[in-house]
Design an enzyme around this catalytic site. Structure first.
Site, short mmCIF file in Angstrom:
data_model
loop_
_atom_site.label_atom_id
_atom_site.label_comp_id
_atom_site.label_asym_id
_atom_site.label_seq_id
_atom_site.Cartn_x
_atom_site.Cartn_y
_atom_site.Cartn_z
N TYR A 143 11.67 -2.73 3.11
CA TYR A 143 12.68 -2.12 2.26
C TYR A 143 13.96 -2.95 2.38
O TYR A 143 14.37 -3.28 3.49
CB TYR A 143 12.94 -0.68 2.71
CG TYR A 143 14.08 0.02 1.98
CD1 TYR A 143 15.26 0.35 2.65
CD2 TYR A 143 13.98 0.37 0.64
CE1 TYR A 143 16.29 1.02 2.00
CE2 TYR A 143 15.02 1.03 -0.02
CZ TYR A 143 16.17 1.35 0.67
OH TYR A 143 17.20 1.99 0.01
N ASP A 238 16.11 -10.57 5.76
CA ASP A 238 16.88 -9.32 5.68
C ASP A 238 17.01 -8.79 7.11
O ASP A 238 16.10 -8.14 7.62
CB ASP A 238 16.17 -8.32 4.77
CG ASP A 238 16.91 -7.00 4.73
OD1 ASP A 238 16.55 -6.15 3.89
OD2 ASP A 238 17.83 -6.80 5.54
N LYS A 266 24.77 -2.47 8.87
CA LYS A 266 24.64 -1.55 10.01
C LYS A 266 25.52 -1.93 11.20
O LYS A 266 26.72 -1.71 11.19
CB LYS A 266 23.16 -1.41 10.39
CG LYS A 266 22.32 -0.82 9.23
CD LYS A 266 20.87 -0.60 9.59
CE LYS A 266 20.04 -0.28 8.37
NZ LYS A 266 19.97 1.15 8.04
P1 KE4 Z 1 21.99 0.21 2.83
O1 KE4 Z 1 22.22 -0.09 1.38
O2 KE4 Z 1 21.31 1.55 3.05
O3 KE4 Z 1 23.24 0.05 3.71
O4 KE4 Z 1 20.99 -0.90 3.40
C1 KE4 Z 1 19.75 -1.09 2.76
C2 KE4 Z 1 18.80 -1.75 3.71
C3 KE4 Z 1 18.52 -3.09 3.57
N1 KE4 Z 1 17.67 -3.73 4.41
C4 KE4 Z 1 17.07 -3.06 5.43
C5 KE4 Z 1 16.15 -3.79 6.34
C6 KE4 Z 1 17.33 -1.68 5.62
O5 KE4 Z 1 16.71 -1.02 6.63
C7 KE4 Z 1 18.20 -1.01 4.76
C8 KE4 Z 1 18.49 0.48 4.89
N2 KE4 Z 1 17.77 1.18 5.89
C9 KE4 Z 1 17.53 2.57 5.64
C10 KE4 Z 1 16.60 3.16 6.69
N3 KE4 Z 1 15.78 2.28 7.38
C11 KE4 Z 1 18.80 3.33 5.57
C12 KE4 Z 1 18.65 4.83 5.62
C13 KE4 Z 1 18.76 5.45 4.27
O6 KE4 Z 1 18.22 4.91 3.29
O7 KE4 Z 1 19.39 6.53 4.20
#
Ligand code: KE4
Length: 430
Positions: A143, A238, A266
């Site tokens: 993701y 990523d 993060k």
């Molecule tokens: P954000 O747009 O949520 O800040 O980041 C997206 C993203 C991109 N790449 C990786 C590897 C990620 O894990 C994420 C977002 N992670 C999720 C949970 N694993 C965030 C939690 C959520 O969607 O509420």
């Protein structure tokens, strides 16, 4: 579920889709309505009833130091004295950029954005602009945020055009993304053979954290680096989760692989909204206003977020911290393995450093297909049993559990004991 959370959730569902500002929080994967959280401190969360939980979600990764680390709070407070946002350059964003460039091996230049999604969206546009190509390879189960090019699932058969993973993603755009099985270098080779000179980039979570934790097999990342170099394809890591998580320099430092672009988020925001993308200078120079590939953001480099990020990374400069996180994580996850054994329940643990996952089953978990063969319904029962014992896990089997510096032996022993009770109950349900 606690009454106050229930009441708030009912009201929230009236005016916020699903009552949450991000779908996974709704708890649908585990059949549990979400707790509303009042505050956090160290490794703990408190719900609106004031009940305390040991937190292994850690805001989905950012809180590697634990909640409300005094130095991070102080840094935000100090920045607050000077205002909240200027929409102009500050030395704070320069400091954070410098720390990232000095620490993440492949990053020579970096641009701040406000989320991981923005980071990957921008890196993909940059790769397409730089190469003049349009196709993208991603991997099933990885993701990269909710940008259209990544909300794509594998078409039928291997190495075929992607199909939208959500309404609203144009089929014509989804077709440009090819989603392949993680750890399958052969599939990558076949796809590059077929579309090589049309592929702008391969984007990957070098250690997957969004199908549960899945590690790259020996030679997989090296193979990606070789294939991309030979075919003029950019390799995008990523590292939104793994950056500063599995080591200061992320997975690229751990596995000694140099991608062309890296996405971060993060941890680098210390709990405030931040994302970043960076990499080779010759590529990053193509970003406006130096170059003609456009990307922008009102709150990019926000001083409060920069202050939180700089302080977090300053503290993480102390390499002993990663040794401590490894020791804590090994204690916890080996304790979970032992507890499951004593309870007669089969689990598989995948872990790198302080990110790990518990899968229910016996077989190795090395890609999304093998994740889906695990007993995800058992994870849901496990989640509910642990929550009842005040242990706050990710409300989905397709996420990672995070250990922070604030988790200590006492809280982890409590977690292991709670897990034993939960496994025993699960075992009796078998
Ligand atoms: P954000 O747009 O949520 O800040 O980041 C997206 C993203 C991109 N790449 C990786 C590897 C990620 O894990 C994420 C977002 N992670 C999720 C949970 N694993 C965030 C939690 C959520 O969607 O509420």
């Amino acid at each position: 579920m606690a009454d106050r959370s229930r009441e708030l959730f009912l009201r929230a569902k009236e005016i916020i889709p699903g009552g949450v500002n991000s779908p996974v929080r709704a708890g649908r994967a585990v059949g549990v309505d979400p707790l509303f959280i009042q505050r956090a401190d160290g490794c703990y969360l408190w719900d609106m009833e004031g009940k305390r939980y040991i937190d292994y979600v850690c805001s989905w990764g950012p809180m590697i130091l634990g909640h409300r680390h005094p130095e991070v709070i102080q840094a935000i407070s100090d920045a607050l004295d000077n205002g909240t946002s200027y929409g102009a350059p500050t030395d704070l964003e320069l400091n954070l950029a410098k720390m990232i460039v000095e620490t993440v091996p492949s990053v020579e230049m970096v641009r701040m954005v406000n989320s991981g999604t923005e980071a990957t969206m921008s890196a993909i546009r940059l790769a397409r602009g730089f190469t003049g190509r349009n196709k993208l390879i991603k991997f099933d189960g990885c993701y990269h945020g909710h940008n259209d090019s990544c909300l794509v699932t594998a078409g039928s058969g291997l190495a075929t055009f992607g199909i939208p993973d959500s309404p609203g993603v144009p089929a014509d755009l989804a077709k440009l993304t090819i989603s392949l099985p993680f750890n399958n270098l052969k599939a990558v080779g076949l796809t590059v053979e077929k579309f090589g000179d049309q592929i702008a980039a391969i984007i990957i979570e070098p250690i997957a954290g969004n199908m549960g934790v899945v590690l790259p097999e020996e030679g997989f990342l090296e193979g990606l680096r070789k294939i991309t170099k030979e075919n003029g394809i950019l390799l995008i890591f990523d590292e939104v989760i793994t950056g500063f998580r599995v080591s200061p320099g992320g997975a690229q430092e751990l596995y000694n692989i140099m991608p062309d672009l890296t996405c971060l988020g993060k941890i680098i925001g210390g709990g405030l909204p931040v994302g970043a993308y960076g990499g080779r200078r010759d590529i990053m120079k193509r970003i406006a206003p130096d170059g003609n590939i456009y990307q922008a953001g009102t709150l990019s480099g926000n001083p409060l977020a920069m202050a939180a990020g700089v302080t977090t990374l300053m503290i993480l400069k102390n390499k002993e911290i990663y040794a401590k996180l490894e020791e804590k994580s090994r204690f916890l996850f080996s304790g979970l393995i032992d507890a499951a054994k004593r309870a007669g329940v089969d689990i598989v643990i995948n872990r790198v450093g302080s990110m790990g996952s518990v899968f229910f089953g016996k077989k190795p978990v090395f890609d999304f297909a093998s994740v889906k063969e695990t007993e995800t319904s058992k994870y849901s029962s496990f989640y509910r049993e642990m929550l009842a014992q005040r242990i706050y896990l990710a409300p989905s089997p397709f996420e990672a559990l995070f250990v922070s510096l604030a988790h200590n032996k006492e809280t982890m022993k409590k977690t292991i004991d709670s897990a034993f009770n939960s496994f025993k109950k699960l075992g009796s349900m078998q």
